[in-house]
Every structure is written in structure tokens, then in C-alpha cells.
Design an enzyme around this catalytic site. Structure first.
Site, PDB file in Angstrom:
ATOM      1  N   MET A  41       0.813  -1.218   0.000  1.00  0.00           N
ATOM      2  CA  MET A  41       0.000   0.000   0.000  1.00  0.00           C
ATOM      3  C   MET A  41       0.850   1.274   0.000  1.00  0.00           C
ATOM      4  SD  MET A  41      -3.233  -0.470  -0.228  1.00  0.00           S
ATOM      5  CE  MET A  41      -4.380  -1.857  -0.197  1.00  0.00           C
ATOM      6  N   HIS A  83      -5.034  -1.843   7.168  1.00  0.00           N
ATOM      7  CA  HIS A  83      -3.578  -2.102   7.151  1.00  0.00           C
ATOM      8  C   HIS A  83      -2.792  -0.924   7.748  1.00  0.00           C
ATOM      9  CE1 HIS A  83      -4.381   0.251   3.523  1.00  0.00           C
ATOM     10  NE2 HIS A  83      -3.172   0.745   3.706  1.00  0.00           N
ATOM     11  N   TYR A 116       3.295   7.029  13.938  1.00  0.00           N
ATOM     12  CA  TYR A 116       2.039   6.270  13.854  1.00  0.00           C
ATOM     13  C   TYR A 116       0.852   7.145  14.252  1.00  0.00           C
ATOM     14  CZ  TYR A 116      -1.359   2.718  15.460  1.00  0.00           C
ATOM     15  OH  TYR A 116      -2.490   1.967  15.693  1.00  0.00           O
ATOM     16  N   LYS A 140      -2.680   8.456  12.296  1.00  0.00           N
ATOM     17  CA  LYS A 140      -4.025   8.116  12.784  1.00  0.00           C
ATOM     18  C   LYS A 140      -4.852   9.391  13.032  1.00  0.00           C
ATOM     19  CE  LYS A 140      -3.836   3.552  12.824  1.00  0.00           C
ATOM     20  NZ  LYS A 140      -4.583   2.784  11.824  1.00  0.00           N
ATOM     21  N   ILE A 156      -4.732  -4.060  21.577  1.00  0.00           N
ATOM     22  CA  ILE A 156      -5.341  -5.337  21.184  1.00  0.00           C
ATOM     23  C   ILE A 156      -4.235  -6.403  21.078  1.00  0.00           C
ATOM     24  CG2 ILE A 156      -6.833  -6.462  19.467  1.00  0.00           C
ATOM     25  CD1 ILE A 156      -8.104  -3.925  20.746  1.00  0.00           C
ATOM     26  N   ASP A 211      -0.154 -10.246  17.445  1.00  0.00           N
ATOM     27  CA  ASP A 211       1.266 -10.566  17.635  1.00  0.00           C
ATOM     28  C   ASP A 211       2.130  -9.322  17.469  1.00  0.00           C
ATOM     29  OD1 ASP A 211       0.598 -13.158  18.079  1.00  0.00           O
ATOM     30  OD2 ASP A 211       1.023 -13.840  16.030  1.00  0.00           O
TER      31      ASP A 211
HETATM   32  N1  LIG Z   1      -3.111  -4.179  17.837  1.00  0.00           N
HETATM   33  C1  LIG Z   1      -3.336  -3.050  18.500  1.00  0.00           C
HETATM   34  O1  LIG Z   1      -3.036  -2.902  19.696  1.00  0.00           O
HETATM   35  C2  LIG Z   1      -4.031  -1.941  17.818  1.00  0.00           C
HETATM   36  C3  LIG Z   1      -4.255  -1.922  16.455  1.00  0.00           C
HETATM   37  N2  LIG Z   1      -4.893  -0.850  15.892  1.00  0.00           N
HETATM   38  C4  LIG Z   1      -5.123  -0.802  14.468  1.00  0.00           C
HETATM   39  O2  LIG Z   1      -5.663  -2.020  14.013  1.00  0.00           O
HETATM   40  C5  LIG Z   1      -5.248  -2.256  12.668  1.00  0.00           C
HETATM   41  C6  LIG Z   1      -4.675  -3.641  12.562  1.00  0.00           C
HETATM   42  O3  LIG Z   1      -3.601  -3.775  13.472  1.00  0.00           O
HETATM   43  P1  LIG Z   1      -3.004  -5.201  13.870  1.00  0.00           P
HETATM   44  O4  LIG Z   1      -3.954  -6.249  13.480  1.00  0.00           O
HETATM   45  O5  LIG Z   1      -2.523  -5.108  15.250  1.00  0.00           O
HETATM   46  O6  LIG Z   1      -1.740  -5.238  12.910  1.00  0.00           O
HETATM   47  P2  LIG Z   1      -0.986  -6.447  12.189  1.00  0.00           P
HETATM   48  O7  LIG Z   1       0.457  -6.065  12.174  1.00  0.00           O
HETATM   49  O8  LIG Z   1      -1.364  -7.756  12.763  1.00  0.00           O
HETATM   50  O9  LIG Z   1      -1.573  -6.381  10.715  1.00  0.00           O
HETATM   51  C7  LIG Z   1      -1.169  -5.415   9.832  1.00  0.00           C
HETATM   52  C8  LIG Z   1      -1.591  -5.841   8.440  1.00  0.00           C
HETATM   53  O10 LIG Z   1      -1.148  -4.846   7.512  1.00  0.00           O
HETATM   54  C9  LIG Z   1      -0.394  -5.506   6.476  1.00  0.00           C
HETATM   55  N3  LIG Z   1       0.639  -4.611   5.989  1.00  0.00           N
HETATM   56  C10 LIG Z   1       1.788  -4.218   6.601  1.00  0.00           C
HETATM   57  N4  LIG Z   1       2.478  -3.398   5.806  1.00  0.00           N
HETATM   58  C11 LIG Z   1       1.773  -3.263   4.661  1.00  0.00           C
HETATM   59  C12 LIG Z   1       1.983  -2.576   3.443  1.00  0.00           C
HETATM   60  N5  LIG Z   1       3.076  -1.839   3.231  1.00  0.00           N
HETATM   61  N6  LIG Z   1       1.049  -2.677   2.468  1.00  0.00           N
HETATM   62  C13 LIG Z   1      -0.053  -3.441   2.645  1.00  0.00           C
HETATM   63  N7  LIG Z   1      -0.313  -4.115   3.775  1.00  0.00           N
HETATM   64  C14 LIG Z   1       0.592  -4.037   4.763  1.00  0.00           C
HETATM   65  C15 LIG Z   1       0.180  -6.750   7.165  1.00  0.00           C
HETATM   66  O11 LIG Z   1       0.446  -7.797   6.251  1.00  0.00           O
HETATM   67  P3  LIG Z   1       1.795  -7.974   5.412  1.00  0.00           P
HETATM   68  O12 LIG Z   1       2.924  -7.811   6.356  1.00  0.00           O
HETATM   69  O13 LIG Z   1       1.618  -9.332   4.850  1.00  0.00           O
HETATM   70  O14 LIG Z   1       1.753  -6.931   4.346  1.00  0.00           O
HETATM   71  C16 LIG Z   1      -0.980  -7.162   8.031  1.00  0.00           C
HETATM   72  O15 LIG Z   1      -1.910  -7.893   7.288  1.00  0.00           O
HETATM   73  C17 LIG Z   1      -4.266  -1.127  12.337  1.00  0.00           C
HETATM   74  O16 LIG Z   1      -4.924  -0.126  11.619  1.00  0.00           O
HETATM   75  C18 LIG Z   1      -3.844  -0.624  13.695  1.00  0.00           C
HETATM   76  O17 LIG Z   1      -3.464   0.728  13.676  1.00  0.00           O
HETATM   77  C19 LIG Z   1      -5.311   0.212  16.637  1.00  0.00           C
HETATM   78  C20 LIG Z   1      -5.094   0.245  17.963  1.00  0.00           C
HETATM   79  C21 LIG Z   1      -4.483  -0.841  18.672  1.00  0.00           C
HETATM   80  C1  LIG Z   2       4.125   0.037  17.039  1.00  0.00           C
HETATM   81  C2  LIG Z   2       2.898  -0.754  16.621  1.00  0.00           C
HETATM   82  C3  LIG Z   2       2.997  -1.000  15.172  1.00  0.00           C
HETATM   83  C4  LIG Z   2       4.008  -2.106  15.066  1.00  0.00           C
HETATM   84  C5  LIG Z   2       4.169  -2.496  13.704  1.00  0.00           C
HETATM   85  O1  LIG Z   2       4.449  -1.696  12.858  1.00  0.00           O
HETATM   86  N1  LIG Z   2       3.990  -3.774  13.500  1.00  0.00           N
HETATM   87  C6  LIG Z   2       4.196  -4.347  12.236  1.00  0.00           C
HETATM   88  C7  LIG Z   2       5.379  -5.246  12.277  1.00  0.00           C
HETATM   89  O2  LIG Z   2       5.987  -5.401  13.330  1.00  0.00           O
HETATM   90  O3  LIG Z   2       5.661  -5.781  11.209  1.00  0.00           O
HETATM   91  C8  LIG Z   2       1.575  -0.024  16.919  1.00  0.00           C
HETATM   92  C9  LIG Z   2       0.356  -0.659  16.249  1.00  0.00           C
HETATM   93  C10 LIG Z   2      -0.819  -0.402  17.216  1.00  0.00           C
HETATM   94  C11 LIG Z   2      -0.227   0.497  18.248  1.00  0.00           C
HETATM   95  C12 LIG Z   2      -0.951   0.584  19.603  1.00  0.00           C
HETATM   96  C13 LIG Z   2      -2.236   1.280  19.498  1.00  0.00           C
HETATM   97  O4  LIG Z   2      -2.606   1.847  18.500  1.00  0.00           O
HETATM   98  C14 LIG Z   2      -3.018   1.353  20.787  1.00  0.00           C
HETATM   99  C15 LIG Z   2      -2.198   2.010  21.869  1.00  0.00           C
HETATM  100  C16 LIG Z   2      -2.136   3.489  21.618  1.00  0.00           C
HETATM  101  C17 LIG Z   2      -1.360   4.181  22.719  1.00  0.00           C
HETATM  102  O5  LIG Z   2      -1.405   5.531  22.524  1.00  0.00           O
HETATM  103  C18 LIG Z   2       0.071   3.680  22.655  1.00  0.00           C
HETATM  104  C19 LIG Z   2       0.065   2.220  22.944  1.00  0.00           C
HETATM  105  C20 LIG Z   2      -0.772   1.429  21.968  1.00  0.00           C
HETATM  106  C21 LIG Z   2      -0.880   0.032  22.559  1.00  0.00           C
HETATM  107  C22 LIG Z   2      -0.101   1.430  20.593  1.00  0.00           C
HETATM  108  C23 LIG Z   2       1.320   0.920  20.677  1.00  0.00           C
HETATM  109  C24 LIG Z   2       1.966   0.864  19.288  1.00  0.00           C
HETATM  110  C25 LIG Z   2       1.180  -0.027  18.400  1.00  0.00           C
HETATM  111  C26 LIG Z   2       1.214  -1.462  18.952  1.00  0.00           C
END
Ligand SMILES: NC(=O)C1=CN([C@@H]2O[C@H](COP(=O)(O)OP(=O)(O)OC[C@H]3O[C@@H](n4cnc5c(N)ncnc54)[C@H](OP(=O)(O)O)[C@@H]3O)[C@@H](O)[C@H]2O)C=CC1
Ligand SMILES: C[C@H](CCC(=O)NCC(=O)O)[C@H]1CC[C@H]2[C@@H]3C(=O)C[C@@H]4C[C@H](O)CC[C@]4(C)[C@H]3CC[C@]12C
Length: 312
Positions: free
Chosen positions: A112, A139, A202, A206, A237, A240
């Protein structure tokens, strides 16, 4: 003649006590009504049948919350079209969706950070499903969890992945969504509502999502565009990637991704303007944002083991 002063003073004291009692009752009653309204608006008339046969795109569906949304949609009998970069993972998610009862399930791999790809996802999905009812933008690109390092290029790149691809997909999908009276679900975070340490790039992306989609929603009202926009504000949430990034630093429990994914689909299907998940962790602190911002900042900072950050 002068009246003895003790009697009227006692009367005045009684009046004051009565008035205070009345005021207290009024405050408690208003608080009750306020809370009742608050929780009432959280009630739902959701029925999984609302999703049967619906045509849905889910981005970032190879893992985490996106993957879980794909499985819920499949169980509800929707047509599912998913995307992310890792083809092997997408293939597995599609197979599982078909096992769970998806009407159809397809994937397209790509990144993306390429707006031509973002546009192509929508076009291929519409071709494959014959239209579009739900666009779920979920994503995010990779970022670090630490002090801001001053890298402007990283913020630019993250804005492309986390914001501009969302805008591109929305623009491309809008004619089809208008036709179906469809919905856009935008996955955001509490970090898109208040300042968050160690997530500067990040959080920037958002906040920008809120600006774009909340303003667009206003224009839809003027234009009588029958497309709903649901902004989802999530707390921590248990995916992983989130646990790997923050588990040692954040002093708060992570909420379950399966339940979170369902809450987002429900909110979108009910055309709610915003979804807060988990409600207490995401919504309650926000009540302080405009009235006691320093207090909110203090509470937020209390959630961090800052000494662990320094060692990362
Ligand atoms: N988990 C949390 O604590 C929180 C999550 N969120 C939001 O929830 C949503 C999902 O998060 P979460 O499930 O934790 O994240 P994950 O890291 O589990 O999932 C991220 C997804 O985005 C894809 N992705 C990463 N880079 C790219 C790229 N360059 N182009 C297209 N796709 C991409 C990844 O797949 P691949 O690597 O195969 O491309 C994967 O499918 C996000 O919008 C996040 O901000 C919000 C608050 C808290
Ligand atoms: C840093 C996380 C993104 C990690 C990432 O890029 N993973 C992909 C990879 O490793 O390949 C952030 C994604 C969600 C964030 C969390 C969130 O949005 C909720 C909270 C917001 C608060 O203000 C800070 C803590 C959070 C748990 C925040 C922490 C950073 C992320 C996990």
C-alpha cells in the site's frame, strides 16, 4: 425593634442545606441520564444476516485484526476480498474463509505504499464480486515504538501507507459504494485521538485519518451521499505485532482480537459514526481530553514503563 439573630441564621443554614441537597440530587440525576444515554447509544440491533451476500474488501487481512474480520465475515456468508503483502499468508486466510462459509473469497498481494496498487485492489475486487458494499481499511505500515528519531522520510512513507492509500481506495470505491448505499470502516486507534509517547509517526497518521474521514462525513450529509463512515478507535489489542512492539512497556492488558474484529464489523453494519473498543479503555479517557488535557496526559504517561523503553 431588633429580632434575635440566632433564629433567622438557623433558617438560612437550613435553606442552604436544602438547596445543596437539591443541587446534589440534580447532579446525580443528570449524571444518571447522561450515563444511561451514553450506554444506550452503545446498544445494538446487529444481526449477522446483515452481512450475508455482502461484498467486502478487507485490507491488512493476512494477520491480526484484519484476519479475524475476514473470518467473521466468512462465517456470516459475505463475499470476501482480502489484501496485504504476504501471499502465502493470504492464501491460507482465503482457504479458511471458504471453509467457514464465505460466499466467495479472493486475495490480491501488494504493498500500500504504491497508490496504483491501492486503486487496483478496488477495481479487481469490484470486477470479482460484481460491486462493493463494505470497504474495510485496516492495514498499517511498519513503524518503531520508541522516542521520535527525527526521521521525516519515515513519517512521509507512513503517511502514504496509513493515510494516502486509504484516501485512494475511498476515492476509487466511492461510485460503487454510492450505488450500493455502502459503508467505509476505518480502523484507527486511541493514538489517533490523543497524544501518545513512542508512537509519534504512527499517531500522526491516525490523527490525519480522523481529519479526512470526519470532514468527508460532513460533506456526505450536505451532498446526501448514502455512504456511512465508521471510524474505529481501538485501545491495545492482543495481535502478535502489537504485543511484540509494546508488551514490556505498556502496563495495561491487551483486549482480544477476535472480539475486537466483531465489534468493528457490527459498528460498520449498523452505520455507527465511531466504534470504541474496548469502550472503557478507549472512550472514557477521551471524556477528559477537552476539559482536563493535562490530567489525561498524566494518566496516559502512567501506563508506560519508561525505563524499559530506554533499554530497547
Ligand atoms: N493491535 C493493536 O493494539 C491496535 C491496532 N490498531 C489498528 O488495528 C489495525 C490492525 O492492526 P493489527 O492487526 O494489530 O496489525 P498487524 O500487524 O497484525 O496487521 C497489519 C496488516 O497490515 C499488512 N501490511 C503491513 N504493511 C503493509 C503494506 N506496506 N502494504 C499493505 N499491507 C501491509 C500486514 O500484512 P503484510 O505484512 O503481509 O503486508 C498485516 O496484514 C491497524 O490499523 C492498527 O493501527 C489500533 C489500535 C491498537
Ligand atoms: C508500534 C505498533 C505497530 C508495530 C508495527 O508496525 N507492526 C508491524 C510489524 O511489526 O511488522 C503499533 C500498532 C498499534 C499500536 C498501539 C495502538 O494503537 C493502541 C495504543 C495506543 C497508545 O497511545 C500507545 C500504545 C498502543 C498500545 C499502541 C502501541 C503501538 C502499536 C502497537
Amino acid at each position: 425593634m431588633c429580632m434575635p439573630s440566632s433564629h433567622p441564621r438557623r433558617l438560612r443554614a437550613k435553606d442552604t442545606t436544602d438547596t445543596m441537597g437539591l443541587l446534589l440530587k440534580l447532579i446525580v440525576a443528570s449524571l444518571g441520564i447522561f450515563l444511561a444515554l451514553y450506554f444506550y447509544t452503545g446498544q445494538d440491533d446487529f444481526n449477522p444476516e446483515m452481512l450475508r451476500g455482502k461484498r467486502v474488501i478487507v485490507t491488512g487481512a493476512s494477520s491480526g485484526i484484519g484476519e479475524q474480520m475476514a473470518y467473521h465475515l466468512a462465517r456470516m456468508g459475505a463475499h470476501v476480498f482480502i489484501t496485504a503483502r504476504t501471499e502465502e499468508k493470504l492464501k491460507k486466510v482465503v482457504s479458511k474463509c471458504l471453509e467457514l462459509g464465505a460466499a466467495t473469497a479472493h486475495y490480491i498481494p501488494g504493498s500500500m505504499d504504491d497508490m496504483a496498487f491501492a486503486e487496483r485492489v478496488v477495481k479487481e475486487a469490484v470486477k470479482s464480486m460484481g460491486g462493493l458494499d463494505f470497504l474495510i481499511l485496516n492495514h498499517i505500515g511498519y513503524t518503531y515504538f520508541n522516542y521520535f528519531d527525527g526521521n521525516v522520510d519515515h513519517i512521509r512513507k507512513l503517511l502514504e501507507i496509513n493515510l494516502l492509500s486509504y484516501v485512494t481506495m475511498t476515492v476509487t470505491a466511492l461510485p460503487m459504494l454510492k450505488e450500493s448505499g455502502g459503508s467505509i470502516i476505518v480502523v484507527s486507534s486511541v493514538a489517533g485521538k490523543y497524544g501518545s509517547p513512542f508512537s509519534v509517526p504512527y499517531s500522526t497518521t491516525k490523527f490525519a485519518l480522523d481529519g479526512f474521514f470526519s470532514s468527508l462525513r460532513q460533506e456526505f450529509h450536505f451532498q446526501k451521499t448514502n455512504v456511512s463512515i465508521t471510524l474505529c478507535v481501538l485501545s491495545y489489542i492482543d495481535t502478535d505485532s502489537a504485543k511484540n512492539a509494546v508488551a514490556s512497556v505498556i502496563n495495561a492488558p491487551a483486549a482480544p482480537k477476535e472480539e475486537c474484529a466483531l465489534a468493528l464489523i457490527k459498528g460498520g453494519a449498523l452505520r455507527q459514526r465511531e466504534v470504541y473498543y474496548q469502550y472503557q479503555a478507549a472512550k472514557i479517557p477521551l471524556l477528559l481530553r477537552d476539559w482536563a488535557p493535562d490530567f489525561l496526559d498524566y494518566i496516559v504517561r502512567k501506563n508506560y514503563n519508561v525505563e524499559k523503553i530506554d533499554k530497547q
